[in-house]
Motif scaffolding. Structure first.
Motif, PDB file in Angstrom:
ATOM      1  N   HIS A 360       0.844  -1.203   0.000  1.00 20.92           N
ATOM      2  CA  HIS A 360       0.000   0.000   0.000  1.00 20.92           C
ATOM      3  C   HIS A 360       0.871   1.242   0.000  1.00 20.92           C
ATOM      4  O   HIS A 360       0.536   2.240  -0.614  1.00 20.92           O
ATOM      5  CB  HIS A 360      -0.852   0.060   1.263  1.00 20.92           C
ATOM      6  CG  HIS A 360      -1.805  -1.069   1.381  1.00 20.92           C
ATOM      7  ND1 HIS A 360      -2.311  -1.497   2.571  1.00 20.92           N
ATOM      8  CD2 HIS A 360      -2.352  -1.852   0.451  1.00 20.92           C
ATOM      9  CE1 HIS A 360      -3.140  -2.491   2.368  1.00 20.92           C
ATOM     10  NE2 HIS A 360      -3.159  -2.737   1.099  1.00 20.92           N
ATOM     11  N   MET A 392      -6.218  -2.979  -6.525  1.00 16.85           N
ATOM     12  CA  MET A 392      -5.524  -3.276  -5.277  1.00 16.85           C
ATOM     13  C   MET A 392      -5.102  -1.988  -4.568  1.00 16.85           C
ATOM     14  O   MET A 392      -4.611  -1.067  -5.212  1.00 16.85           O
ATOM     15  CB  MET A 392      -4.290  -4.115  -5.580  1.00 16.85           C
ATOM     16  CG  MET A 392      -3.846  -4.868  -4.391  1.00 16.85           C
ATOM     17  SD  MET A 392      -2.596  -6.040  -4.793  1.00 16.85           S
ATOM     18  CE  MET A 392      -1.870  -6.188  -3.185  1.00 16.85           C
ATOM     19  N   LEU A 395      -8.666   1.453  -1.786  1.00 14.10           N
ATOM     20  CA  LEU A 395      -9.354   1.998  -0.616  1.00 14.10           C
ATOM     21  C   LEU A 395      -8.365   2.432   0.459  1.00 14.10           C
ATOM     22  O   LEU A 395      -8.599   3.425   1.162  1.00 14.10           O
ATOM     23  CB  LEU A 395     -10.368   0.986  -0.072  1.00 14.10           C
ATOM     24  CG  LEU A 395     -11.546   0.747  -1.016  1.00 14.10           C
ATOM     25  CD1 LEU A 395     -12.436  -0.382  -0.503  1.00 14.10           C
ATOM     26  CD2 LEU A 395     -12.375   2.003  -1.204  1.00 14.10           C
ATOM     27  N   GLU A 396      -7.259   1.738   0.557  1.00 15.43           N
ATOM     28  CA  GLU A 396      -6.208   2.180   1.480  1.00 15.43           C
ATOM     29  C   GLU A 396      -5.641   3.524   1.005  1.00 15.43           C
ATOM     30  O   GLU A 396      -5.339   4.399   1.813  1.00 15.43           O
ATOM     31  CB  GLU A 396      -5.088   1.134   1.564  1.00 15.43           C
ATOM     32  CG  GLU A 396      -5.464  -0.135   2.336  1.00 15.43           C
ATOM     33  CD  GLU A 396      -5.371   0.053   3.843  1.00 15.43           C
ATOM     34  OE1 GLU A 396      -5.105   1.173   4.303  1.00 15.43           O
ATOM     35  OE2 GLU A 396      -5.585  -0.948   4.564  1.00 15.43           O
TER      36      GLU A 396
ATOM     37  N   ARG B  70     -14.674  -3.062   5.013  1.00 13.91           N
ATOM     38  CA  ARG B  70     -15.058  -2.343   3.777  1.00 13.91           C
ATOM     39  C   ARG B  70     -14.274  -1.059   3.537  1.00 13.91           C
ATOM     40  O   ARG B  70     -14.075  -0.689   2.394  1.00 13.91           O
ATOM     41  CB  ARG B  70     -16.573  -2.086   3.749  1.00 13.91           C
ATOM     42  CG  ARG B  70     -17.377  -3.170   3.015  1.00 13.91           C
ATOM     43  CD  ARG B  70     -17.165  -4.528   3.580  1.00 13.91           C
ATOM     44  NE  ARG B  70     -17.698  -5.615   2.772  1.00 13.91           N
ATOM     45  CZ  ARG B  70     -17.540  -6.894   3.068  1.00 13.91           C
ATOM     46  NH1 ARG B  70     -16.847  -7.252   4.129  1.00 13.91           N
ATOM     47  NH2 ARG B  70     -18.036  -7.831   2.297  1.00 13.91           N
ATOM     48  N   PRO B  71     -13.835  -0.353   4.551  1.00 17.45           N
ATOM     49  CA  PRO B  71     -13.027   0.835   4.240  1.00 17.45           C
ATOM     50  C   PRO B  71     -11.657   0.503   3.649  1.00 17.45           C
ATOM     51  O   PRO B  71     -10.988   1.383   3.105  1.00 17.45           O
ATOM     52  CB  PRO B  71     -12.850   1.522   5.597  1.00 17.45           C
ATOM     53  CG  PRO B  71     -13.905   0.970   6.471  1.00 17.45           C
ATOM     54  CD  PRO B  71     -14.142  -0.429   5.979  1.00 17.45           C
ATOM     55  N   TYR B  72     -11.229  -0.753   3.747  1.00 13.34           N
ATOM     56  CA  TYR B  72      -9.857  -1.097   3.348  1.00 13.34           C
ATOM     57  C   TYR B  72      -9.782  -2.068   2.174  1.00 13.34           C
ATOM     58  O   TYR B  72      -8.823  -2.047   1.410  1.00 13.34           O
ATOM     59  CB  TYR B  72      -9.100  -1.698   4.548  1.00 13.34           C
ATOM     60  CG  TYR B  72      -9.332  -0.928   5.813  1.00 13.34           C
ATOM     61  CD1 TYR B  72      -8.949   0.421   5.891  1.00 13.34           C
ATOM     62  CD2 TYR B  72      -9.974  -1.493   6.901  1.00 13.34           C
ATOM     63  CE1 TYR B  72      -9.201   1.164   7.030  1.00 13.34           C
ATOM     64  CE2 TYR B  72     -10.227  -0.756   8.052  1.00 13.34           C
ATOM     65  CZ  TYR B  72      -9.846   0.572   8.103  1.00 13.34           C
ATOM     66  OH  TYR B  72     -10.106   1.300   9.235  1.00 13.34           O
ATOM     67  N   HIS B  74     -11.756  -3.852  -1.159  1.00 17.41           N
ATOM     68  CA  HIS B  74     -12.868  -3.731  -2.099  1.00 17.41           C
ATOM     69  C   HIS B  74     -13.838  -4.903  -1.905  1.00 17.41           C
ATOM     70  O   HIS B  74     -13.423  -6.018  -1.597  1.00 17.41           O
ATOM     71  CB  HIS B  74     -12.291  -3.756  -3.524  1.00 17.41           C
ATOM     72  CG  HIS B  74     -13.237  -3.262  -4.567  1.00 17.41           C
ATOM     73  ND1 HIS B  74     -14.469  -3.799  -4.770  1.00 17.41           N
ATOM     74  CD2 HIS B  74     -13.106  -2.281  -5.488  1.00 17.41           C
ATOM     75  CE1 HIS B  74     -15.072  -3.179  -5.763  1.00 17.41           C
ATOM     76  NE2 HIS B  74     -14.263  -2.246  -6.216  1.00 17.41           N
ATOM     77  N   ASP B  75     -15.106  -4.616  -2.168  1.00 19.00           N
ATOM     78  CA  ASP B  75     -16.122  -5.662  -2.031  1.00 19.00           C
ATOM     79  C   ASP B  75     -15.847  -6.864  -2.925  1.00 19.00           C
ATOM     80  O   ASP B  75     -16.266  -7.980  -2.617  1.00 19.00           O
ATOM     81  CB  ASP B  75     -17.508  -5.109  -2.401  1.00 19.00           C
ATOM     82  CG  ASP B  75     -18.056  -4.225  -1.298  1.00 19.00           C
ATOM     83  OD1 ASP B  75     -17.419  -4.156  -0.238  1.00 19.00           O
ATOM     84  OD2 ASP B  75     -19.104  -3.602  -1.518  1.00 19.00           O
ATOM     85  N   MET B  76     -15.189  -6.644  -4.042  1.00 18.23           N
ATOM     86  CA  MET B  76     -14.971  -7.756  -4.977  1.00 18.23           C
ATOM     87  C   MET B  76     -13.813  -8.665  -4.545  1.00 18.23           C
ATOM     88  O   MET B  76     -13.481  -9.613  -5.242  1.00 18.23           O
ATOM     89  CB  MET B  76     -14.700  -7.247  -6.392  1.00 18.23           C
ATOM     90  CG  MET B  76     -13.367  -6.548  -6.511  1.00 18.23           C
ATOM     91  SD  MET B  76     -12.893  -6.063  -8.162  1.00 18.23           S
ATOM     92  CE  MET B  76     -12.286  -7.558  -8.861  1.00 18.23           C
ATOM     93  N   TYR B  77     -13.185  -8.337  -3.433  1.00 17.40           N
ATOM     94  CA  TYR B  77     -12.133  -9.231  -2.937  1.00 17.40           C
ATOM     95  C   TYR B  77     -12.773 -10.349  -2.107  1.00 17.40           C
ATOM     96  O   TYR B  77     -13.837 -10.188  -1.545  1.00 17.40           O
ATOM     97  CB  TYR B  77     -11.105  -8.423  -2.134  1.00 17.40           C
ATOM     98  CG  TYR B  77     -10.064  -7.768  -3.024  1.00 17.40           C
ATOM     99  CD1 TYR B  77     -10.388  -7.332  -4.306  1.00 17.40           C
ATOM    100  CD2 TYR B  77      -8.761  -7.601  -2.610  1.00 17.40           C
ATOM    101  CE1 TYR B  77      -9.444  -6.753  -5.128  1.00 17.40           C
ATOM    102  CE2 TYR B  77      -7.802  -7.021  -3.428  1.00 17.40           C
ATOM    103  CZ  TYR B  77      -8.152  -6.592  -4.691  1.00 17.40           C
ATOM    104  OH  TYR B  77      -7.204  -6.032  -5.510  1.00 17.40           O
ATOM    105  N   HIS B 107      -5.627 -10.926  -3.580  1.00 11.40           N
ATOM    106  CA  HIS B 107      -6.572 -10.611  -2.513  1.00 11.40           C
ATOM    107  C   HIS B 107      -5.920 -10.799  -1.146  1.00 11.40           C
ATOM    108  O   HIS B 107      -6.022  -9.946  -0.275  1.00 11.40           O
ATOM    109  CB  HIS B 107      -7.816 -11.502  -2.620  1.00 11.40           C
ATOM    110  CG  HIS B 107      -8.617 -11.252  -3.865  1.00 11.40           C
ATOM    111  ND1 HIS B 107      -9.858 -11.774  -4.068  1.00 11.40           N
ATOM    112  CD2 HIS B 107      -8.345 -10.517  -4.965  1.00 11.40           C
ATOM    113  CE1 HIS B 107     -10.315 -11.380  -5.252  1.00 11.40           C
ATOM    114  NE2 HIS B 107      -9.403 -10.631  -5.809  1.00 11.40           N
ATOM    115  N   GLN B 110      -3.425  -8.046  -0.463  1.00 15.55           N
ATOM    116  CA  GLN B 110      -3.973  -6.789   0.049  1.00 15.55           C
ATOM    117  C   GLN B 110      -4.415  -6.955   1.500  1.00 15.55           C
ATOM    118  O   GLN B 110      -4.206  -6.069   2.328  1.00 15.55           O
ATOM    119  CB  GLN B 110      -5.151  -6.334  -0.809  1.00 15.55           C
ATOM    120  CG  GLN B 110      -6.035  -5.328  -0.084  1.00 15.55           C
ATOM    121  CD  GLN B 110      -6.410  -4.129  -0.876  1.00 15.55           C
ATOM    122  OE1 GLN B 110      -6.529  -4.183  -2.094  1.00 15.55           O
ATOM    123  NE2 GLN B 110      -6.605  -3.022  -0.207  1.00 15.55           N
ATOM    124  N   SER B 114      -2.957  -4.825   4.822  1.00 14.96           N
ATOM    125  CA  SER B 114      -3.835  -4.092   5.741  1.00 14.96           C
ATOM    126  C   SER B 114      -3.702  -4.643   7.155  1.00 14.96           C
ATOM    127  O   SER B 114      -3.691  -3.892   8.128  1.00 14.96           O
ATOM    128  CB  SER B 114      -5.295  -4.175   5.275  1.00 14.96           C
ATOM    129  OG  SER B 114      -5.457  -3.447   4.080  1.00 14.96           O
TER     130      SER B 114
END
Lengths: 443, 393
Positions: A360, A392, A395-396, B70-72, B74-77, B107, B110, B114
């Motif tokens: 990120h 990818m 959102l971060e 969800r803030p971090y 994507h829904d498609m992950y 996925h 990511q 996070s």
């Protein structure tokens, strides 16, 4: 006072090249030439060593072209879904697979040709979950086309070392032997060397052109850039592409000197991130016409085919400066190995879009610095369901930018599946965003 | 003599370890004073961590609905990457000292980043570039190089060097675990397998979250005792599970214990099953090379299994084909995590292969929670369809 605008003089040259590109691939076999298919990220100088009559078809631009022609795209997508492909897979790839499965080939003007021209071989790279497998299944659909994929997932450029480069170089050496075997042609190292030099020149030239858009007024808007940047993804090792970029560079430089802009009224500058929703490029026109808002570039158009210095050696700051060509770096390419070493190193280290999958942090710095360097007022992010790689970290990144005082809007869509885009809702998002920033509609 | 596998104390232990994995890790820390590292993917060379005295535990989800990622992400992950991150954000992995990921799918990548950034107690994180192209001859060398760097980072973090004898011990423990787990799967070739897929899952996944040496002891004794157990259930349709990570008890219970027709999983080809432990480290001097080769040449995850020039096929498919024959599989359940690209990319070809083999198959898409009623109807319909020829005999 309004900004002076004028059409690009080299516009038709770019359009013509693109038309010829798809037709050359189609007609290659009539002349005994070779055609290959693969990702736009494949090492395209490598097949160039097979001869001067070797024609590629790169899948992502082809998938984007298909998406632009919505009717074709819908048929392609539904055809491949009937064969069991999931709807959330790469949009470009599904258009490509669908095109193969329908046995229909699309030219740049939307004309459909039957049958789909089968490549002599597939040659690609693998960095995300998709690329190698894209051509693996395409090869199955085509009845067993020989396929070779180079694993490039060695980590970000600023952590590159000789071992990592060597891993890629050895695969490329194997690929050349394999290509000789599948085509029956003898490989010409001189052609490879020339192609590798051209690749670096094309990519670096495109970086320099992108940099010129830091000026105000911006000499280019992103919708036009889509027609320019794609040469780096069609055949960047072609001498003709170098010439096109030399011409464009001079023209954009001249536009800057003369104060010629992209829009008559530039009251708002923004950048974007992902591939755009190709069937709905009118989003860009909506912003221009209603708000005098110009997209001065994106991580996608700048990062995909250009070469940048990127992260500094400590991995702390992103540097949006063009990468050096072999000549500028004082690197002499004199044989196959040195050519392969350069193209491996150059792409792994300087191709921006190969960096931010690895953290990120990289993409945050890359995006933040782009907003600053291109003097953007905001970023409008496309939460793109069509590409897991480009999506990818988005959102971060959004979170990071907001925390650092940068205005961010997001809209959801798909780069290459027309069924996954809500036009009215997107325009609503734009209107609300502009209103929140106090940007008045143009009268 | 014990009459049911479920009543065996060892099986109870596996289940307890699985269900109380966080408590186990916390107690392990208290007892040993050692560090615990979460790993996101089964390509992490656990032996190196284990050799450093670290307890590697697999980062898993909870199969509970959540909305905090969800803030971090994507829904498609995929649900797995959301679920695992959610566990971290909710503090359930507050005992981890470090977290690591060997390069796998995007996925998880990511989710890992996070997790590493946002879970406060993480003091060491390491993204390990691992070859994607495991079918190319240079992958082993490259993996070894990356494992060397990984080892250096672990040593720097812990402040202690990892000796060859440390590695030898870890390899021995891990190889023993692999041999024992393989024996568990071999048992299931029998006409009347003593254990179900649920048992196998509990055994494999518990091995991913507890100290292998301790797990080996219980597993060894389980294998001795299970030979004495009389199977107490009808095997019915012999199923093979192919797909993403699946450690959802509810799904196994539904298919093996909750349907109108008897059915039993006799093999799981996934990373909470055979892909985790298949293939040994052939220790022959260069330890890191040996470890690297094991991970490169194990049964590959679909994220890494693709054509390369002279090699056109998929190694995983070849493995699946053999299993179907050797374990006498009647039908396949393809249980794919929703949005899992690597699996989705393989599924059209996999289904073609199964069709060619004449093996019935059903594709289920997994989510955080499973639509039990719908799955029951679909699996039962498949089994019914398999018996349709009986009508005409």
């Amino acid at each position: 006072m309004g900004v002076r605008v004028r059409p690009f003089e080299c516009w038709d040259d770019f359009k013509r090249y693109r038309m010829e590109y798809y037709r050359n691939y189609l007609e290659a076999k009539e002349n005994g030439s070779i055609r290959w298919a693969g990702s736009a990220w494949a090492f395209d100088p490598v097949p160039a060593g097979l001869g001067e009559d070797v024609y590629p078809l790169t899948g992502e631009p082809y998938g984007a072209t298909a998406a632009f022609f919505r009717d074709f795209s819908m048929r392609a997508l539904e055809t491949i879904e009937r064969k069991g492909a999931a709807r959330d897979l790469c949009g470009y790839m599904r258009n490509y697979w669908g095109s193969v499965a329908m046995d229909r080939y699309l030219l740049a003007d939307g004309a459909e040709i039957e049958p789909f021209p089968k490549p002599d071989f597939n040659f690609t790279i693998h960095i995300c979950c998709t690329h190698a497998k894209w051509y693996h299944y395409a090869a199955e659909l085509e009845g067993g086309v020989p396929t070779y994929a180079v694993d490039i997932s060695v980590g970000p450029g600023y952590l590159l070392n000789d071992k990592k480069i060597e891993y890629v170089v050895r695969q490329l050496e194997d690929a050349i032997q394999w290509m000789e075997k599948v085509t029956g042609r003898e490989y010409d190292d001189e052609l490879l060397i020339r192609a590798v030099e051209n690749e670096a020149r094309s990519m670096t030239l495109w970086s320099k052109i992108c940099k010129l858009n830091q000026n105000t007024p911006a000499p280019m808007e992103e919708k036009s850039m889509f027609s320019f940047y794609v040469m780096t993804l069609l055949r960047r090792s072609d001498e003709k592409v170098v010439k096109l970029y030399e011409k464009l560079y001079k023209e954009v430089e001249s536009r800057v000197k003369r104060g010629i802009g992209a829009l008559t009224q530039e009251q708002f500058r923004f950048v974007t991130d992902n591939p755009p929703p190709w069937p709905f490029l009118k989003v860009y026109r909506y912003l221009e016409e209603n708000y005098g808002a110009v997209s001065v570039g994106s991580i996608y158009t700048f990062g995909l085919g250009a070469a940048w210095l990127g992260m500094d050696e400590k991995g702390e700051n992103w540097i949006w400066e063009p990468a050096p060509t072999p000549e500028e770096a004082g690197y002499e390419i004199h044989d196959r190995r040195s050519a392969l070493w350069w193209t491996a190193m150059f792409n792994l280290k300087y191709r921006a879009s190969w960096q931010h999958e690895y953290s990120h942090w990289i993409r945050k710095q890359e995006t933040y610095q782009m907003v600053k360097d291109w003097k953007a007022d905001a970023i409008i992010m496309h939460l793109n369901r069509g590409c897991e790689l480009w999506n990818m970290s988005t959102l971060e990144v959004r979170d990071y930018l907001v925390r650092n005082g940068i205005s961010v809007a997001t809209y959801e869509g798909n780069m290459a599946d027309p069924r996954e885009f809500d036009e009215a809702r997107t325009f609503n998002v734009i209107d609300s965003f502009m209103q929140s920033l106090g940007i008045e509609k143009l009268t | 003599m014990t009459t049911s596998v479920d009543d065996m104390p060892q099986m109870k232990k596996f289940r307890e370890w699985f269900e109380n994995r966080h408590e186990y890790a916390k107690k392990w820390k208290e007892k040993t004073g050692g560090r615990v590292v979460g790993y996101y993917c089964t390509y992490v060379p656990e032996e190196i961590l284990y050799a450093a005295g670290i307890l590697p535990v697999r980062v898993l989800g909870s199969h509970e609905p959540e909305s905090i990622t969800r803030p971090y992400l994507h829904d498609m992950y995929c649900p797995f990457c959301h679920d695992t991150l959610a566990q971290g954000l909710q503090g359930r992995y507050d005992y981890l000292d470090g977290v690591t990921l060997a390069q796998s799918c995007l996925h998880m990548r990511q989710s890992y980043f996070s997790f590493a950034d946002r879970v406060p107690n993480i003091e060491w994180s390491y993204y390990l570039p691992f070859p994607h192209g495991v079918n190319n001859p240079h992958a082993g060398d490259f993996a070894k190089h990356e494992f060397e760097k990984f080892k250096e980072s672990v040593e720097e973090w812990t402040g202690a060097s990892i000796s060859d004898s440390d590695l030898d011990r870890a390899i021995e423990v891990y190889n023993k675990s692999r041999e024992l787990l393989t024996k568990v799967f071999e048992l299931r070739k029998a006409e009347n397998p003593p254990i179900t897929g649920l048992h196998a899952m509990l055994i494999v996944v518990s091995s991913q979250v507890v100290d292998k040496e301790e797990h080996n002891e219980v597993l060894e004794s389980f294998l001795e005792d299970v030979a004495e157990v009389e199977p107490d259930r009808e095997v019915g349709t012999r199923l093979m599970l192919i797909g993403s990570e699946d450690y959802d008890i509810e799904l196994f219970e539904l298919i093996e214990y909750g349907m109108s027709y008897p059915a039993t999983f006799v093999f799981e080809e996934n990373c909470t099953g055979s892909r985790y432990f298949w293939g040994l480290v052939e220790n022959g001097g260069d330890r890191l090379k040996a470890i690297a080769e094991r991970y490169v040449y194990r049964v590959p995850c679909p994220a890494k299994d693709w054509a390369r020039g002279d090699f056109f096929g998929r190694r995983r498919f070849q493995f699946i084909e053999n299993v179907i024959r050797e374990w006498n599989v009647d039908a396949v359940i393809i249980a794919q995590m929703k949005f899992c690209d690597p699996h989705e990319l393989d599924i059209p070809s996999l289904r073609d292969m199964l069709d060619r083999m004449g093996v019935r198959h059903l594709h289920l898409e997994l989510d955080l929670t499973q639509p039990v009623g719908q799955f029951r109807t679909r699996v039962e319909a498949m089994i019914e369809a398999m018996g349709e020829e009986d009508l005409f005999i």
